[in-house]
Scaffold this motif. Sequence first.
Motif, PDB file in Angstrom:
ATOM      1  N   HIS A  93       0.904  -1.412  -0.430  1.00  9.81           N
ATOM      2  CA  HIS A  93      -0.093  -0.489  -0.143  1.00  9.81           C
ATOM      3  C   HIS A  93       1.005   1.103  -0.426  1.00  9.81           C
ATOM      4  O   HIS A  93       0.592   2.140  -0.879  1.00  9.81           O
ATOM      5  N   ALA A  94       2.115   1.442   1.141  1.00 11.15           N
ATOM      6  CA  ALA A  94       3.313   2.383   0.898  1.00 11.15           C
ATOM      7  C   ALA A  94       3.600   2.829  -0.746  1.00 11.15           C
ATOM      8  O   ALA A  94       4.204   3.526  -0.583  1.00 11.15           O
ATOM      9  N   GLN A  95       3.665   1.779  -1.588  1.00  9.72           N
ATOM     10  CA  GLN A  95       4.768   1.852  -2.862  1.00  9.72           C
ATOM     11  C   GLN A  95       3.405   2.212  -4.006  1.00  9.72           C
ATOM     12  O   GLN A  95       3.997   1.724  -4.834  1.00  9.72           O
ATOM     13  N   GLY A  96       2.139   2.597  -3.486  1.00 10.05           N
ATOM     14  CA  GLY A  96       1.247   3.177  -4.110  1.00 10.05           C
ATOM     15  C   GLY A  96       0.554   2.004  -5.121  1.00 10.05           C
ATOM     16  O   GLY A  96      -0.848   1.989  -5.697  1.00 10.05           O
ATOM     17  N   ALA A  97       0.583   0.470  -3.991  1.00  9.60           N
ATOM     18  CA  ALA A  97      -0.831  -0.454  -4.933  1.00  9.60           C
ATOM     19  C   ALA A  97      -1.875  -0.050  -4.214  1.00  9.60           C
ATOM     20  O   ALA A  97      -2.315   0.332  -3.570  1.00  9.60           O
ATOM     21  N   LEU A  98      -2.991  -0.303  -4.722  1.00 11.75           N
ATOM     22  CA  LEU A  98      -4.424  -0.851  -4.742  1.00 11.75           C
ATOM     23  C   LEU A  98      -4.739  -1.745  -4.169  1.00 11.75           C
ATOM     24  O   LEU A  98      -4.168  -3.274  -4.644  1.00 11.75           O
ATOM     25  N   ILE A  99      -5.292  -1.965  -3.067  1.00 14.34           N
ATOM     26  CA  ILE A  99      -5.575  -3.181  -2.274  1.00 14.34           C
ATOM     27  C   ILE A  99      -6.635  -4.058  -1.879  1.00 14.34           C
ATOM     28  O   ILE A  99      -7.986  -3.042  -1.747  1.00 14.34           O
ATOM     29  N   VAL A 100      -7.830  -4.575  -2.302  1.00 17.27           N
ATOM     30  CA  VAL A 100      -8.692  -5.191  -2.202  1.00 17.27           C
ATOM     31  C   VAL A 100      -8.748  -6.553  -1.568  1.00 17.27           C
ATOM     32  O   VAL A 100      -7.896  -7.399  -0.721  1.00 17.27           O
ATOM     33  N   GLY A 101      -9.714  -6.625  -0.438  1.00 14.69           N
ATOM     34  CA  GLY A 101     -10.317  -6.893   0.397  1.00 14.69           C
ATOM     35  C   GLY A 101     -11.778  -7.708   0.627  1.00 14.69           C
ATOM     36  O   GLY A 101     -12.776  -7.372   0.723  1.00 14.69           O
TER      37      GLY A 101
END
Length: 312
Positions: A93-101
Motif C-alpha cells: 500500500h505504501a508503494q502505491g498498490a491498490l488493495i482489495v479485500g
Amino acid sequence: MRKKVAIIAFDGITPFHLSVPCLVFGGQHGESLFEVSVCSAERGPMRTTAGFDIAARKSLRALAGADIVIMPTWHDDCRPAPPALLQALRRAHAQGALIVGLCLGAFPVAEAGLLDGRTVTTHWAFAGQLAARCPLVRVDQEVLYVDEGDVLTSAGAAASLDCSLYLLRKLAGADYANMVARRLLVAPHRDGGQAQFIERPLPVSGSDCRLSAVLDWVQHRLAEEHSLDALAQRAAMSRRNFTRHFRQATGTSFKQWLLNQRLAHAQRLLEKSDAPIEVVAQQSGFGTALSLRQHFRAAFQQTPSAYRRLFL
C-alpha cells in the motif's frame, strides 16, 4: 503496460473465493491488460476447503511490485492475520498498490490499519466481529462493496464478483467489463452510489414483472422527468406499494436509483463518445453541465472531463 495483479492464497482457502479475481482479471481475455500472480506466505502444497491442494508459484515478495493486491477471503474463524502478511500489505500500500479485500479478506486489510478512520464492508454475518476487532474502522454491512479510492472491500460470496467487475470497469471501461461479465454469465453491476458506496443493483430478473418492466422503461428514458405517481400508475400499483416493492427489489429509493442510472449512463457516454459535456448532461437526464458536474464529483470524486481522460 500490463498492470500486475497479486492474489494472496493461504492454507485452508476456499477455492471459489480464489477463483473470482483469477477469472475476472486472468484468463485469455485479460492477458493484454493484466499480469496475474497467485502468491502465498506458505511454501509447498496448501489445503483447500474443497478437499484438494494447490500451490502458489510466488511468495509474498511478489506484492512489492504489484499494482493491485487482492486478499480474496480469509479463514472462517477470523483468526488474526500473521505479522508477515500484515507487513506485506502495508508495504504494498505504501508503494502505491491498490488493495482489495473481498469478503472476509477485509479482515487482514483492516487489521493492517489501511482502513483506519474509513469505511469497510464484509460478509454481513461477520460484520460485528470486524467492528470489534478493528474499532477504528466504520463497518457498513448493508452494501455490496465500498470504494475508498486506494482500498476496496466487498461483502460475501457473489459480491466478490460485483466488486471485481466494478474495479475492472474502472480500469478498463464499460465495454470490456461487460464482455468479461458475459463470459462469466453474470450481470455487470454498473450502478454508482452515493459518495463511495455502491447500492444493491437491480436484480437481473425479479418476481414482480410489472416493476421490472417499468424500470426497464425508465432506463430507456433517462433524459425525461419521472414522478413516483406516474410510475406507480404505469405499474398498476398505488404509490405506497410501488415504493415498498421498489425498495425490496433494489435496496434503495427510486430517487437514488434514478440518480445511479443517470450517472452510469453519463459514464458510458464519457467513455465511448466525444460529445460535449452539455450534451452528455442532457442525454443522461441531468439537464445542465453544472448539475452533472456536481453529482459526478459527489459520486466519483472527479469531474466528468477528468473521468473522460482516463479512456482517451
